[in-house]
Design a protein around this motif. Structure first.
Motif, PDB file in Angstrom:
ATOM      1  N   CYS A 165      12.637   3.753   5.565  1.00 40.36           N
ATOM      2  CA  CYS A 165      11.765   4.143   4.451  1.00 40.36           C
ATOM      3  C   CYS A 165      12.444   5.307   3.754  1.00 40.36           C
ATOM      4  CB  CYS A 165      10.373   4.526   4.962  1.00 40.36           C
ATOM      5  SG  CYS A 165       9.157   4.800   3.646  1.00 40.36           S
ATOM      6  N   ALA A 208      -0.198   8.644   0.345  1.00 40.45           N
ATOM      7  CA  ALA A 208       0.306   9.942  -0.104  1.00 40.45           C
ATOM      8  C   ALA A 208      -0.007  10.998   0.946  1.00 40.45           C
ATOM      9  CB  ALA A 208      -0.315  10.328  -1.435  1.00 40.45           C
ATOM     10  N   CYS A 231       3.857   0.350   4.894  1.00 41.07           N
ATOM     11  CA  CYS A 231       3.390   1.108   3.733  1.00 41.07           C
ATOM     12  C   CYS A 231       4.522   1.916   3.105  1.00 41.07           C
ATOM     13  CB  CYS A 231       2.278   2.076   4.142  1.00 41.07           C
ATOM     14  SG  CYS A 231       0.690   1.293   4.475  1.00 41.07           S
ATOM     15  N   HIS A 232       4.413   2.152   1.809  1.00 40.05           N
ATOM     16  CA  HIS A 232       5.256   3.133   1.142  1.00 40.05           C
ATOM     17  C   HIS A 232       4.651   4.519   1.366  1.00 40.05           C
ATOM     18  CE1 HIS A 232       7.378   0.268  -1.911  1.00 40.05           C
ATOM     19  NE2 HIS A 232       7.459  -0.152  -0.663  1.00 40.05           N
ATOM     20  N   ILE A 233       5.500   5.548   1.296  1.00 46.66           N
ATOM     21  CA  ILE A 233       5.051   6.916   1.556  1.00 46.66           C
ATOM     22  C   ILE A 233       5.413   7.803   0.368  1.00 46.66           C
ATOM     23  CG2 ILE A 233       5.228   8.917   3.071  1.00 46.66           C
ATOM     24  CD1 ILE A 233       6.071   7.017   5.319  1.00 46.66           C
ATOM     25  N   LEU A 234       4.422   8.531  -0.121  1.00 45.06           N
ATOM     26  CA  LEU A 234       4.596   9.496  -1.205  1.00 45.06           C
ATOM     27  C   LEU A 234       4.280  10.879  -0.664  1.00 45.06           C
ATOM     28  CD1 LEU A 234       4.853  10.341  -4.230  1.00 45.06           C
ATOM     29  CD2 LEU A 234       2.422   9.743  -4.467  1.00 45.06           C
ATOM     30  N   GLN A 281      -0.218   9.250  -9.288  1.00 45.91           N
ATOM     31  CA  GLN A 281       0.938   8.454  -8.892  1.00 45.91           C
ATOM     32  C   GLN A 281       0.535   7.126  -8.250  1.00 45.91           C
ATOM     33  OE1 GLN A 281       4.293   9.120  -9.329  1.00 45.91           O
ATOM     34  NE2 GLN A 281       3.710  10.884 -10.585  1.00 45.91           N
ATOM     35  N   ALA A 304      -1.451   6.398  -5.620  1.00 47.55           N
ATOM     36  CA  ALA A 304      -1.584   6.258  -4.169  1.00 47.55           C
ATOM     37  C   ALA A 304      -2.866   5.503  -3.841  1.00 47.55           C
ATOM     38  CB  ALA A 304      -1.603   7.632  -3.506  1.00 47.55           C
ATOM     39  N   ASN A 305      -2.820   4.693  -2.797  1.00 48.84           N
ATOM     40  CA  ASN A 305      -4.013   3.988  -2.325  1.00 48.84           C
ATOM     41  C   ASN A 305      -4.846   4.847  -1.386  1.00 48.84           C
ATOM     42  OD1 ASN A 305      -1.597   1.715  -2.363  1.00 48.84           O
ATOM     43  ND2 ASN A 305      -3.472   1.053  -3.365  1.00 48.84           N
ATOM     44  N   CYS A 352      10.959   3.062  -0.744  1.00 52.35           N
ATOM     45  CA  CYS A 352       9.816   3.203   0.161  1.00 52.35           C
ATOM     46  C   CYS A 352       9.297   4.632   0.208  1.00 52.35           C
ATOM     47  CB  CYS A 352      10.222   2.742   1.563  1.00 52.35           C
ATOM     48  SG  CYS A 352       8.965   2.995   2.836  1.00 52.35           S
ATOM     49  N   GLN A 389       0.834  -1.199   0.000  1.00 57.50           N
ATOM     50  CA  GLN A 389       0.000   0.000   0.000  1.00 57.50           C
ATOM     51  C   GLN A 389       0.874   1.257   0.000  1.00 57.50           C
ATOM     52  OE1 GLN A 389      -3.794  -0.059   0.311  1.00 57.50           O
ATOM     53  NE2 GLN A 389      -3.047  -1.918  -0.678  1.00 57.50           N
ATOM     54  N   THR A 390       0.394   2.301  -0.653  1.00 59.04           N
ATOM     55  CA  THR A 390       1.084   3.592  -0.673  1.00 59.04           C
ATOM     56  C   THR A 390       0.167   4.659  -0.104  1.00 59.04           C
ATOM     57  OG1 THR A 390       2.452   3.042  -2.591  1.00 59.04           O
ATOM     58  CG2 THR A 390       2.125   5.382  -2.112  1.00 59.04           C
TER      59      THR A 390
END
Length: 386
Positions: free
Chosen positions: A126, A100, A170-173, A195, A197-198, A132, A97-98
């Motif tokens: 991250c 943003a 989670c990934h972070i944008l 981009q 993002a979830n 990440c 999951q990302t």
């Protein structure tokens, strides 16, 4: 609410507390008090600008700089404490999951400050290099970034730290808008969606409503396959943009004590919209509003029961931060833990799920009955409502 009794140990570890919490070693003075990183501007939204909603606590014993970490027997809350309070599967969920984060201006130290926070709490790194973390401008490019801003950098810090606390897998944008103009922030929202993002979090708000806000919401905050969270505000009664938008989960604030007691925080924003019609999913509960009611749900945000955050662009390290700026990214993290925040059929609204299962949100004592203008329907009790 699931009852818990915690002592925050060494900032990162939570152990069962004795029947009586230890008395802090020092008597705290609040003569300096908490302050808003972004001071109140005009009390109307006609300037079409937003302010960040982070509150920073600078009282004696509530900030530690770079020379130490917060003491073991007081607030602020660590990631483990928050995960325990809300019964979250943070250690096992969220992979792929990302989340943003949309904020205004640049925080030059965002990645390095985040690294300190995550390392201190033994969360996996991250970073840009491991894929990440990613920071982009509102056009979706890595350069040029907007001009730096000390106040909004504090907002960035609490946002990044809270999504890390709740969803460390989670990934972070991070999308940095050119300015605090609502249109710039809205364009950044669309960039976050583009981009992939979830979940997208917005810890900012206007200073009121304006007559054509429905058009603004439709242009930037109507993405029915992506979950969007927004702070309800920190100035008590009142409605702001984008929290009022009908496809946004508006997040209020609570006061969360170490013995598990959670109550409505008086500073949490909320009320009835003047211009946004009542969404279909708010019809299952009585809100007292003919139009859109704000907020929908809540999480801890009281500056007296705040969270640890790390910031070195304008601040000098560890501080206790709070406000609905903390509450909203907490809820964004909860959504990401479900793994279905962007399910193709529609946005998942806690209102609909709570109507089916009444134990997936914690009831928060309030002057109202099932709905509160400070806490909505309540705070997370696990992830089933999200």
């Amino acid at each position: 609410m699931a009852f818990f009794l915690l002592a925050v140990v060494g900032l990162g570890e939570v152990k069962a507390a004795p029947s009586v919490l230890r008395t802090p070693a020092i008597s705290y003075s609040f003569s300096h008090g908490p302050y808003r990183a972004c001071p109140d501007g005009k009390k109307v939204a006609q300037d079409h600008k937003a302010r960040c909603t982070v509150i920073v606590e600078k009282s004696l014993g509530r900030h530690w700089g770079n020379f130490a970490v917060p003491p073991a027997d007081t607030f602020p809350y660590s990631p483990t404490a928050l995960q325990t309070a809300y019964q979250l599967p943070s250690t096992t969920a969220g992979t792929g999951q990302t989340i943003a984060i949309v904020d205004a201006y640049d925080d030059p130290n965002a990645e390095s400050d985040l690294a300190v926070y995550r390392a201190h709490y033994h969360l996996a790194p991250c970073t840009l290099s491991n894929g990440c973390f990613l920071k982009l401008n509102q056009a979706g490019q890595s350069a040029p970034l907007p001009s730096p801003n000390v106040a909004w950098a504090q907002e960035v810090s609490i946002d990044l730290d809270m999504v890390s606390a709740i969803c460390p897998n989670c990934h972070i944008l991070l999308i940095e808008a050119n300015s605090d103009a609502l249109n710039d922030l809205g364009m950044s929202e669309n960039t976050a969606i583009a981009q992939k993002a979830n979940v997208v979090n917005n810890s900012f708000g206007s200073q009121g409503e304006y007559t054509d806000e429905a058009s603004y919401c439709s242009l930037y905050f109507q993405h029915q396959t992506v979950t969007i969270t927004a702070s309800s505000g920190d100035s008590g009664p009142g409605v702001n943009i984008p929290a009022v938008c009908p496809y946004v989960t508006a997040v209020g604030g609570t006061s969360l004590q170490q013995n598990g007691t959670e109550t409505a925080w008086s500073g949490s924003g909320g009320g009835c919209s003047q211009y946004i019609s009542q969404p279909y999913w708010q019809k299952s509960f009585s809100t007292g509003c003919a139009n859109r009611a704000v907020p929908d749900v809540a999480a801890v945000g009281d500056p007296q029961t705040g969270m640890a955050a790390y910031d070195t662009y304008g601040l000098d390290g560890w501080y206790m931060m709070a406000g609905t700026s903390a509450s909203a990214p907490i809820i964004a993290g909860v959504y990401a833990l479900t793994g279905n925040a962007n399910a193709s059929y529609s946005v998942r609204f806690p209102w609909l799920l709570e109507s089916e299962s009444y134990d997936c949100l914690n009831d928060i004592p309030s002057p109202e009955n099932e709905y509160s203008f400070q806490t909505g329907l309540g705070s997370p009790n696990g992830i089933r409502c999200f």
